[in-house]
Design a protein around this motif. Structure first.
Motif, PDB file in Angstrom:
ATOM      1  N   SER A 275     -13.879 -35.162 -19.035  1.00  0.00           N
ATOM      2  CA  SER A 275     -14.975 -34.432 -19.685  1.00  0.00           C
ATOM      3  C   SER A 275     -15.224 -33.097 -18.988  1.00  0.00           C
ATOM      4  N   ASN A 276     -15.128 -33.083 -17.669  1.00  0.00           N
ATOM      5  CA  ASN A 276     -15.292 -31.823 -16.941  1.00  0.00           C
ATOM      6  C   ASN A 276     -14.180 -30.836 -17.294  1.00  0.00           C
ATOM      7  N   ILE A 277     -12.962 -31.346 -17.440  1.00  0.00           N
ATOM      8  CA  ILE A 277     -11.843 -30.464 -17.819  1.00  0.00           C
ATOM      9  C   ILE A 277     -12.062 -29.905 -19.220  1.00  0.00           C
ATOM     10  N   LEU A 278     -12.515 -30.754 -20.149  1.00  0.00           N
ATOM     11  CA  LEU A 278     -12.788 -30.277 -21.505  1.00  0.00           C
ATOM     12  C   LEU A 278     -13.911 -29.249 -21.501  1.00  0.00           C
ATOM     13  N   ALA A 279     -14.903 -29.433 -20.639  1.00  0.00           N
ATOM     14  CA  ALA A 279     -15.996 -28.458 -20.559  1.00  0.00           C
ATOM     15  C   ALA A 279     -15.474 -27.094 -20.126  1.00  0.00           C
ATOM     16  N   ARG A 280     -14.558 -27.089 -19.170  1.00  0.00           N
ATOM     17  CA  ARG A 280     -13.982 -25.815 -18.726  1.00  0.00           C
ATOM     18  C   ARG A 280     -13.136 -25.182 -19.822  1.00  0.00           C
ATOM     19  N   ASN A 281     -12.479 -26.008 -20.628  1.00  0.00           N
ATOM     20  CA  ASN A 281     -11.668 -25.472 -21.727  1.00  0.00           C
ATOM     21  C   ASN A 281     -12.531 -25.015 -22.900  1.00  0.00           C
ATOM     22  N   ALA A 282     -13.679 -25.625 -23.074  1.00  0.00           N
ATOM     23  CA  ALA A 282     -14.530 -25.284 -24.210  1.00  0.00           C
ATOM     24  C   ALA A 282     -15.345 -24.035 -23.964  1.00  0.00           C
ATOM     25  N   ALA A 283     -15.645 -23.740 -22.695  1.00  0.00           N
ATOM     26  CA  ALA A 283     -16.479 -22.576 -22.393  1.00  0.00           C
ATOM     27  C   ALA A 283     -15.881 -21.268 -22.899  1.00  0.00           C
ATOM     28  N   PRO A 284     -14.603 -20.962 -22.661  1.00  0.00           N
ATOM     29  CA  PRO A 284     -14.041 -19.711 -23.198  1.00  0.00           C
ATOM     30  C   PRO A 284     -14.065 -19.662 -24.715  1.00  0.00           C
ATOM     31  N   LEU A 285     -13.859 -20.791 -25.375  1.00  0.00           N
ATOM     32  CA  LEU A 285     -13.900 -20.823 -26.832  1.00  0.00           C
ATOM     33  C   LEU A 285     -15.289 -20.464 -27.344  1.00  0.00           C
ATOM     34  N   ALA A 286     -16.315 -21.001 -26.675  1.00  0.00           N
ATOM     35  CA  ALA A 286     -17.683 -20.692 -27.082  1.00  0.00           C
ATOM     36  C   ALA A 286     -18.004 -19.218 -26.850  1.00  0.00           C
ATOM     37  N   ALA A 287     -17.478 -18.660 -25.761  1.00  0.00           N
ATOM     38  CA  ALA A 287     -17.721 -17.244 -25.475  1.00  0.00           C
ATOM     39  C   ALA A 287     -17.072 -16.361 -26.527  1.00  0.00           C
ATOM     40  N   GLU A 288     -15.844 -16.714 -26.944  1.00  0.00           N
ATOM     41  CA  GLU A 288     -15.156 -15.946 -27.972  1.00  0.00           C
ATOM     42  C   GLU A 288     -15.891 -16.057 -29.296  1.00  0.00           C
TER      43      GLU A 288
END
Length: 237
Positions: free
Chosen positions: A215-228
């Motif tokens: 879940s922590n890894i997915l959170a790190r991967n999701a953050a750039p997507l949300a920023a874009e």
């Protein structure tokens, strides 16, 4: 005159009720032993498969590569790999729907992994309750056979004018065999149940830790997507 008090002879000369109790206990004991050996092999394989996937997961491969391998189903997947695949599948579905909210992405993936985790635990814990029931009930079943056998023995002795130890011993010995078989069925079941419960708790803890780490890894991967996604409307304006 010497009497044959071997176990086989005592079982053959016991009353029909006691023999039925012994047969039930022997069948239960054989079933519990088959479950014990099956669980020993199954839990060992689960630990090995989980460790193998854990090594691959932390070996530096991308999540997409791991997910593709899990989707192809090459070889029997480990419980941990199925949990990973369910979480990754839900994460990708939400991304395809243009969901950019990080908590929503993580909550969907976490719920999918939790549901998969519960299914895996149900499979791992299957038939464990049978061992617990055998360990708790078998002594009482054996005790019932013993009490019935002693009652039957003393009923038969009531017609004798002279009662000696030689006349009483065979009947009581036949009855006590039921208790011995009940303990023979119960003791291994209790020991195996405690051992397997401890091993399953360790497996569950490891898989729960994996869910948190993933879940922590997915959170790190999701953050750039949300920023874009957040920048896209601004660029459009």
């Amino acid at each position: 005159m010497n009497q044959d008090l071997s176990i086989i002879t005592l079982i053959l000369h016991a009353s029909i009720v006691v023999q039925i109790v012994m047969a039930i206990l022997l069948a239960v004991s054989l079933t519990s032993w088959s479950i014990i050996f099956g669980k020993l092999i199954g839990l060992k394989r689960i630990r090995q498969d989980n460790e193998s996937f854990d090594r691959e997961f932390w070996a530096g491969r991308t999540l997409q590569e791991l997910y593709q391998d899990a989707s192809r189903g090459e070889g029997p997947p480990s419980p941990q790999e199925r949990i990973f695949a369910s979480g990754m599948r839900e994460f990708m579905k939400l991304r395809e729907r243009r969901v950019a909210d990080v908590p929503t992405l993580l909550d969907g993936a976490r719920r999918a992994m939790r549901a998969s985790f519960q299914r895996e635990m149900d499979l791992i814990e299957s038939r464990l309750d049978f061992l617990g029931s055998v360990g708790s009930v078998s002594p009482y079943i054996g005790l019932f056979g013993t009490v019935w056998g002693i009652m039957h023995a003393f009923t038969g002795l009531s017609n004798l004018q002279q009662v000696t130890l030689a006349t009483v011993a065979p009947g009581i010995a036949e009855a006590l065999v039921a208790t011995a078989i009940g303990l023979f069925a119960a003791i291994p079941a209790v020991l195996a149940y405690n051992r397997f419960a401890r091993d399953i708790d360790r497996i569950a803890t490891q898989m729960e830790s994996f869910i948190e780490e993933f879940s922590n890894i997915l959170a790190r991967n999701a953050a750039p997507l949300a920023a874009e996604a957040g920048r896209a409307p601004a660029q459009g304006r």
